[in-house]
Scaffold this motif. Structure first.
Motif, short mmCIF file in Angstrom:
data_model
loop_
_atom_site.label_atom_id
_atom_site.label_comp_id
_atom_site.label_asym_id
_atom_site.label_seq_id
_atom_site.Cartn_x
_atom_site.Cartn_y
_atom_site.Cartn_z
N ARG A 1 22.42 -19.57 -23.52
CA ARG A 1 22.94 -20.55 -22.56
C ARG A 1 24.35 -20.96 -22.97
NH1 ARG A 1 19.75 -24.38 -19.97
NH2 ARG A 1 18.07 -23.69 -21.35
N VAL A 2 25.21 -21.12 -21.98
CA VAL A 2 26.54 -21.67 -22.23
C VAL A 2 26.77 -22.84 -21.28
CG1 VAL A 2 27.58 -19.54 -23.08
CG2 VAL A 2 27.66 -20.04 -20.63
N SER A 3 27.63 -23.73 -21.72
CA SER A 3 28.02 -24.86 -20.88
C SER A 3 29.48 -24.71 -20.50
CB SER A 3 27.83 -26.19 -21.62
OG SER A 3 26.48 -26.43 -21.90
N VAL A 4 29.77 -24.93 -19.26
CA VAL A 4 31.15 -25.03 -18.78
C VAL A 4 31.26 -26.45 -18.22
CG1 VAL A 4 32.92 -24.14 -17.23
CG2 VAL A 4 31.23 -22.58 -18.23
N ASN A 5 32.07 -27.28 -18.86
CA ASN A 5 32.02 -28.71 -18.57
C ASN A 5 33.30 -29.20 -17.88
OD1 ASN A 5 29.58 -28.62 -19.92
ND2 ASN A 5 30.44 -29.31 -21.85
N HIS B 1 21.36 -18.70 -18.66
CA HIS B 1 21.44 -20.08 -18.18
C HIS B 1 22.85 -20.60 -18.38
CE1 HIS B 1 17.07 -20.18 -17.90
NE2 HIS B 1 17.04 -19.63 -19.10
N VAL B 2 23.33 -21.35 -17.39
CA VAL B 2 24.66 -21.96 -17.46
C VAL B 2 24.52 -23.43 -17.05
CG1 VAL B 2 27.03 -21.96 -16.60
CG2 VAL B 2 25.82 -19.79 -16.92
N ASN B 3 25.12 -24.32 -17.85
CA ASN B 3 25.13 -25.74 -17.55
C ASN B 3 26.55 -26.18 -17.19
OD1 ASN B 3 24.03 -28.62 -17.75
ND2 ASN B 3 25.75 -28.68 -19.15
N MET B 4 26.65 -27.13 -16.26
CA MET B 4 27.93 -27.77 -15.95
C MET B 4 27.76 -29.27 -16.11
SD MET B 4 29.27 -25.61 -12.62
CE MET B 4 31.02 -25.95 -12.94
N ASP B 5 28.75 -29.92 -16.73
CA ASP B 5 28.74 -31.37 -16.93
C ASP B 5 29.69 -32.06 -15.96
OD1 ASP B 5 27.04 -31.05 -19.04
OD2 ASP B 5 28.29 -32.09 -20.50
N LEU B 6 29.25 -33.19 -15.42
CA LEU B 6 30.11 -34.09 -14.66
C LEU B 6 29.98 -35.49 -15.23
CD1 LEU B 6 29.43 -33.05 -10.94
CD2 LEU B 6 31.46 -32.55 -12.30
N ILE B 7 31.03 -36.31 -15.03
CA ILE B 7 30.99 -37.70 -15.48
C ILE B 7 31.28 -38.60 -14.28
CG2 ILE B 7 32.00 -39.45 -16.99
CD1 ILE B 7 32.70 -37.29 -18.98
N ALA B 8 30.39 -39.53 -14.02
CA ALA B 8 30.60 -40.53 -12.99
C ALA B 8 31.33 -41.72 -13.58
CB ALA B 8 29.26 -40.98 -12.40
N GLY B 9 32.45 -42.12 -12.96
CA GLY B 9 33.17 -43.30 -13.41
C GLY B 9 34.48 -43.03 -14.12
N SER C 1 37.81 -19.93 -12.48
CA SER C 1 37.95 -18.67 -13.21
C SER C 1 36.95 -18.56 -14.35
CB SER C 1 39.38 -18.57 -13.77
OG SER C 1 40.33 -18.57 -12.73
N ALA C 2 36.71 -19.68 -15.07
CA ALA C 2 35.74 -19.68 -16.17
C ALA C 2 34.34 -19.39 -15.65
CB ALA C 2 35.78 -21.02 -16.90
N MET C 3 34.01 -19.93 -14.50
CA MET C 3 32.68 -19.69 -13.92
C MET C 3 32.54 -18.22 -13.49
SD MET C 3 30.96 -22.36 -14.36
CE MET C 3 29.53 -21.85 -13.41
N GLU C 4 33.61 -17.64 -13.01
CA GLU C 4 33.56 -16.21 -12.66
C GLU C 4 33.30 -15.36 -13.90
OE1 GLU C 4 37.11 -15.11 -10.62
OE2 GLU C 4 36.76 -16.49 -8.94
N LEU C 5 33.96 -15.72 -15.02
CA LEU C 5 33.77 -14.97 -16.26
C LEU C 5 32.33 -15.07 -16.77
CD1 LEU C 5 37.01 -15.73 -18.35
CD2 LEU C 5 36.25 -13.50 -17.52
N THR C 6 31.78 -16.29 -16.76
CA THR C 6 30.41 -16.44 -17.25
C THR C 6 29.42 -15.72 -16.35
OG1 THR C 6 30.18 -18.56 -16.09
CG2 THR C 6 30.89 -18.64 -18.39
N ALA C 7 29.67 -15.74 -15.06
CA ALA C 7 28.78 -15.02 -14.13
C ALA C 7 28.84 -13.52 -14.40
CB ALA C 7 29.17 -15.32 -12.69
N HIS C 8 30.04 -13.02 -14.67
CA HIS C 8 30.22 -11.58 -14.94
C HIS C 8 29.48 -11.17 -16.21
CE1 HIS C 8 32.12 -7.65 -14.99
NE2 HIS C 8 32.48 -7.87 -16.25
N THR D 1 22.20 -21.86 -27.71
CA THR D 1 23.11 -22.48 -26.75
C THR D 1 24.46 -22.72 -27.40
OG1 THR D 1 21.26 -23.61 -25.67
CG2 THR D 1 23.46 -24.47 -25.25
N VAL D 2 25.52 -22.42 -26.67
CA VAL D 2 26.88 -22.72 -27.14
C VAL D 2 27.62 -23.48 -26.04
CG1 VAL D 2 29.12 -21.78 -27.85
CG2 VAL D 2 27.00 -20.74 -28.70
N GLU D 3 28.17 -24.62 -26.41
CA GLU D 3 29.00 -25.36 -25.47
C GLU D 3 30.37 -24.69 -25.39
OE1 GLU D 3 29.59 -29.53 -25.80
OE2 GLU D 3 27.47 -29.96 -26.10
N ALA D 4 30.55 -23.88 -24.36
CA ALA D 4 31.89 -23.33 -24.14
C ALA D 4 32.80 -24.46 -23.69
CB ALA D 4 31.83 -22.21 -23.10
N GLY D 5 32.23 -25.37 -22.91
CA GLY D 5 32.89 -26.64 -22.64
C GLY D 5 34.17 -26.52 -21.84
#
Length: 489
Positions: free
Chosen positions: A286-290, A325-333, A313-320, A262-266
């Motif tokens: 797996r990569v993360s786009v955060n 596996h792809v992870n996305m991070d969100l922060i509440a608050g 655009s980053a999500m389009e690149l990772t899909a291509h 896994t690499v956090e592309a972040g």
């Protein structure tokens, strides 16, 4: 808050309870006097096997008290554990009497609330008994106890597949394009420390080579690699290629059972087609786009120099590139965010159809710009509404929680949860959060954790904290590796 102990000295237990239940209050020790406004007197009385804890509490003009009785039995270790739990319970009950409030995680103060579930299942307890333990002994609310049961069960199942010489590896890249307002990690803005990056990569390669030799000599098996930061994709494509190539060649046969990289592309503003091609060529799983948020004004408030369009655009690149596996991070608050903004961000992330989404709760960390600049942030009630929207929305979309953890100073005393669709769980996240196996860490700020789950032993070694110190003190990392080898000797 003035703290007075009578008949015991369970300082750590009371300190952690205080920091958890009364954010902003700090402990002061001594005898409570008439001049003290905020105070607690915690008394312990033991008669044979009976322990009685009496807590008197006064804070912000209100007072309350509690009495809690328990039976002490078993070994000295077990009696001490029961004593600590009783003192914490007494303090919590007085707090609840004073405020009328039960926090989501009850009296639990640790990072890993679901570890209690995993350990209970390993002792042969039923899932229902594990859940009752959380609700009855620790006052966890039913909703949070149900979450802990799900994630604790995931860890219980993951542990079954681990052998005694299985480990995980972490590689840290402590650089980012800019420093986010909520961040207190040891990461440095590349624009301010560009000259450090190349010598850092050189030092990291040397440490990885030495670590790979040690792992092979000790007959250890690497089950997964996680490259985090900072933002690993702050490195150039050739630098990423060097680090991953060094890892592969240094560890060799020890990677035969490594099924997850896994690499956090972040940060979307660091993601390019060239870098993703390098990751793919090295078998990154797996990569993360955060994004953290999809709201323009919130991105600006937290110091991100990219737009929602850059995330698209980053999500389009990772899909291509076709990562498994792809992870996305969100922060509440986050500053400048609201319930509707958070809902829009989550809904947009769900539309990408990734199999992993992690929902964090903002933690107000010392040293972060949010605290230093007194930024305006949503209150706990608003954050709670954000999380109340997230859980059912994720479940409807086919996600289930698979790991969770808490941090100090979290808004509303909530939690961070990793959500996955079937088959998409990141084993590294489970291993590290549930402390199922050793983690060998490389890089500045790396925290190597040596775990013997049978003997319940956990030891830690830390690399130099800052990149410059790390580059200048290679002997510290080598010393940590020697301790790691000795642990497995």
């Amino acid at each position: 808050m003035k703290l007075e102990f009578q008949g015991h000295n369970e300082r750590y237990t009371v300190e952690q309870s205080l920091l958890n239940l009364f954010p902003g209050e700090f402990p002061v020790y001594g005898t409570v006097g008439p001049e003290d406004e905020n105070w607690a007197v915690i008394s312990c009385r033991e008669e044979g096997e009976e322990l009685v804890v009496t807590t008197k509490l006064s804070c912000r003009g209100k007072s309350a008290s509690s009495r809690y009785a328990a039976t002490l039995s078993g070994t000295d270790y077990e009696r001490e554990g029961r004593r600590r739990h009783s003192v914490g319970t007494g303090f919590f009950l007085a707090y609840r009497e004073l405020t009328g409030n039960t926090p989501p995680w009850g009296m639990l103060t640790g990072v890993r609330p679901d570890k209690l579930v995993t350990e209970a299942l390993q002792r042969g307890r039923t899932p229902e008994e594990a859940r009752t333990l959380l609700e009855g002994d620790y006052f966890v609310t039913p909703r949070r106890a149900a979450l802990a049961l799900e994630t604790g069960t995931e860890a219980f199942e993951a542990a079954k597949a681990l052998g005694p010489r299985d480990i995980a590896v972490y590689i840290g890249i402590p650089f980012c394009p800019t420093r986010c307002a909520y961040c207190s990690f040891v990461s440095q803005s590349v624009e301010k420390s560009l000259s450090l990056v190349e010598p850092y990569v050189d030092a990291l390669e040397a440490e990885i080579k030495a670590g790979g030799r040690m792992v092979q000599e000790m007959g250890l098996n690497v089950r997964c690699l996680y490259m985090g930061g900072g933002t690993p994709t702050t490195l150039t494509a050739p630098q990423l290629d060097r680090v991953l190539g060094t890892f592969e060649s240094a560890f060799g046969p020890a990677l035969e059972r490594c099924g997850e990289i896994t690499v956090e592309a972040g940060r979307p503003d660091t993601i390019t087609a060239e870098k993703l091609a390098v990751l793919k060529a090295h078998g990154v799983y797996r990569v993360s786009v955060n994004p953290q948020t999809m709201e323009e004004q919130v991105l600006c408030a937290i110091g991100r120099r990219h737009s929602p369009g850059d995330i698209e655009s980053a999500m389009e690149l990772t899909a291509h590139c076709g990562f498994s596996h792809v992870n996305m991070d969100l922060i509440a608050g986050l500053p400048e965010d609201g319930v509707e903004g958070f809902r829009r961000s989550l809904d947009r992330c769900l539309s990408f159809e990734t199999d992993n989404i992690t929902v964090h709760t903002l933690a107000l960390k010392k040293g972060s710009r949010i605290l230093l600049e007194s930024s305006s942030i949503p209150g706990p009630e608003t954050v709670g509404q954000m999380l109340e929207y997230a859980e059912p929305a994720l479940r409807r979309a086919g996600y289930a929680p698979y790991y969770l953890y808490r941090q100090k100073y979290m808004s509303g005393s909530f939690e961070n949860i990793g959500w996955t669709r079937p088959g998409g769980a990141c084993l590294y996240n489970i291993y590290i959060m549930s402390e199922l196996c050793s983690i060998l860490s490389f890089g500045a700020g790396g925290s190597t954790k040596m775990v013997d789950p049978v003997r319940r032993i956990i030891r830690r070694r830390f690399n130099p904290k800052y990149p410059k110190e790390y580059v200048e003190r290679p002997e510290k990392a080598l010393s940590n590796q020697a301790d790691f080898a000795a642990f497995y000797s």
